[in-house]
Design a protein around this motif. Structure first.
Motif, mmCIF file in Angstrom:
data_model
loop_
_atom_site.group_PDB
_atom_site.id
_atom_site.type_symbol
_atom_site.label_atom_id
_atom_site.label_comp_id
_atom_site.label_asym_id
_atom_site.label_seq_id
_atom_site.Cartn_x
_atom_site.Cartn_y
_atom_site.Cartn_z
ATOM 1 N N SER A 151 60.608 -0.541 141.816
ATOM 2 C CA SER A 151 59.607 -0.756 140.769
ATOM 3 C C SER A 151 58.866 -1.976 140.392
ATOM 4 O O SER A 151 59.046 -3.302 140.984
ATOM 5 C CB SER A 151 59.183 -0.521 139.539
ATOM 6 O OG SER A 151 60.235 -1.408 139.318
ATOM 7 N N ASN A 152 57.311 -1.748 141.424
ATOM 8 C CA ASN A 152 56.204 -2.904 140.870
ATOM 9 C C ASN A 152 56.610 -3.677 142.334
ATOM 10 O O ASN A 152 56.141 -4.669 142.579
ATOM 11 C CB ASN A 152 56.466 -3.483 140.031
ATOM 12 C CG ASN A 152 56.527 -3.151 138.448
ATOM 13 O OD1 ASN A 152 55.281 -2.510 138.674
ATOM 14 N ND2 ASN A 152 56.697 -3.090 137.677
ATOM 15 N N TYR A 162 56.642 9.718 140.528
ATOM 16 C CA TYR A 162 55.458 9.128 140.024
ATOM 17 C C TYR A 162 54.801 9.336 138.808
ATOM 18 O O TYR A 162 54.916 10.245 138.318
ATOM 19 C CB TYR A 162 54.140 9.693 141.583
ATOM 20 C CG TYR A 162 54.081 9.260 142.358
ATOM 21 C CD1 TYR A 162 53.329 8.266 142.466
ATOM 22 C CD2 TYR A 162 54.219 10.241 143.429
ATOM 23 C CE1 TYR A 162 52.797 7.527 143.764
ATOM 24 C CE2 TYR A 162 53.978 9.548 144.391
ATOM 25 C CZ TYR A 162 53.871 8.516 144.943
ATOM 26 O OH TYR A 162 53.249 7.757 146.524
ATOM 27 N N GLN A 209 51.747 5.117 139.967
ATOM 28 C CA GLN A 209 52.782 3.923 140.085
ATOM 29 C C GLN A 209 53.904 4.630 140.383
ATOM 30 O O GLN A 209 54.172 6.075 140.094
ATOM 31 C CB GLN A 209 52.973 3.099 139.386
ATOM 32 C CG GLN A 209 52.124 1.623 138.835
ATOM 33 C CD GLN A 209 52.957 1.110 137.692
ATOM 34 O OE1 GLN A 209 53.606 0.906 137.486
ATOM 35 N NE2 GLN A 209 51.920 0.699 137.057
#
Length: 280
Positions: free
Chosen positions: A9-10, A96, A111
């Motif tokens: 993530s990120n 998502y 995201q």
């Protein structure tokens, strides 16, 4: 880094699950979340590309904008798997979500997150099922063309009810009283050597493992039909089995008080799918 699970993530991998959604986020209070599940089986990832393609379609259905192409997501999953041992089986969870927006999601905030965790393939010892009183929604009632998280509370209550009655799973009908699928997998029956699975009517997804098994059985010379099935059709079947990402091909050994042996078609479907997995 943990050998059992990994999260992306990120823009980075981690062996911990970093917080992603806050109380003010659209995904938290308006359920702008979709997911897809794939598998790594002893280092093989059957139809991973199809799962990533469906993930993007689901995101678009719920008003999001995918931030990666399906192939980029495939590449990212393989990158994550290289950080883990390939001597076991893993579940690949693709998600998502949209943090921004009020009633409507803000597509520009979409995201992607990925969670890969150790999850051994279940043995094919058989599962029991009953008929649920809860139904699959029609396409006009819910986003049934997406693998949307908002559809799963209904599945959860179906499973809770089945478990309370002493069953592992449940058969779910559509609003017209036809068989749709098992609570968490697509449904198949065999009668007089003919393989039957419910025809697509928009109330349930055309599962990726379902499509693969259908092709494998037909290529193996079996007669496979998509048909409108009633509960009585299932009860009178010679074999009943399921297909789905978690267990791939599993036989059902009991529906209510009717018992079913593991039959030759399910056995062959399982063999064909695992052989396909080893090639991919």
């Amino acid at each position: 880094m943990s050998k059992n699970e990994i999260t992306w993530s990120n823009g980075q991998w981690s062996d911990t699950s970093a917080p992603l959604i806050g109380a003010t986020d659209h995904a938290f209070w308006m359920a702008t979340t979709v997911f897809d599940g794939a598998r790594s089986i002893q280092g093989h990832t059957p139809d991973l590309d199809l799962h990533c393609e469906r993930l993007n379609r689901s995101a678009i259905t719920l008003g999001m904008e995918p931030v990666m192409t399906p192939q980029q997501t495939v590449d990212l999953v393989h990158e994550g798997l290289k950080k883990l041992s390939h001597t076991t089986d893993y579940y690949i969870k693709l998600l998502y979500f949209a943090p921004g927006g009020f009633i409507q999601p803000d597509p520009s905030t979409s995201q992607l997150a990925i969670h890969i965790f150790e999850s051994p393939m279940p043995d094919d010892s058989g599962f029991s099922a009953t008929f649920s009183e809860f139904l699959r929604p029609d396409p006009s009632m819910a986003p049934t063309d997406a693998k949307a998280s908002c559809l799963y509370p209904n599945t959860q209550r179906i499973l809770r009810d089945a478990s309370a009655r002493g069953f592992d799973n449940a058969i779910v009908l559509d609003s017209k009283g036809k068989v749709a699928e098992f609570a968490v997998a697509n449904l198949w029956i065999v009668r007089d050597g003919i393989v039957l699975t419910p025809e697509l009517n928009g109330t349930f997804l055309n599962g990726i493992t379902r499509r693969r098994v259908l092709l494998l059985l037909r290529d193996d010379g079996m007669e496979v039909r998509e048909a409108s099935l009633t509960p009585q059709d299932v009860l009178e079947a010679d074999e009943v089995f399921s297909t789905g990402n978690y267990g791939k091909v599993l036989h059902c050994n009991r529906i209510d008080d009717r018992h079913y042996a593991r039959g030759p078609v399910e056995t062959r479907a399982h063999e064909l799918y695992m052989a396909y997995t080893e090639r991919n």
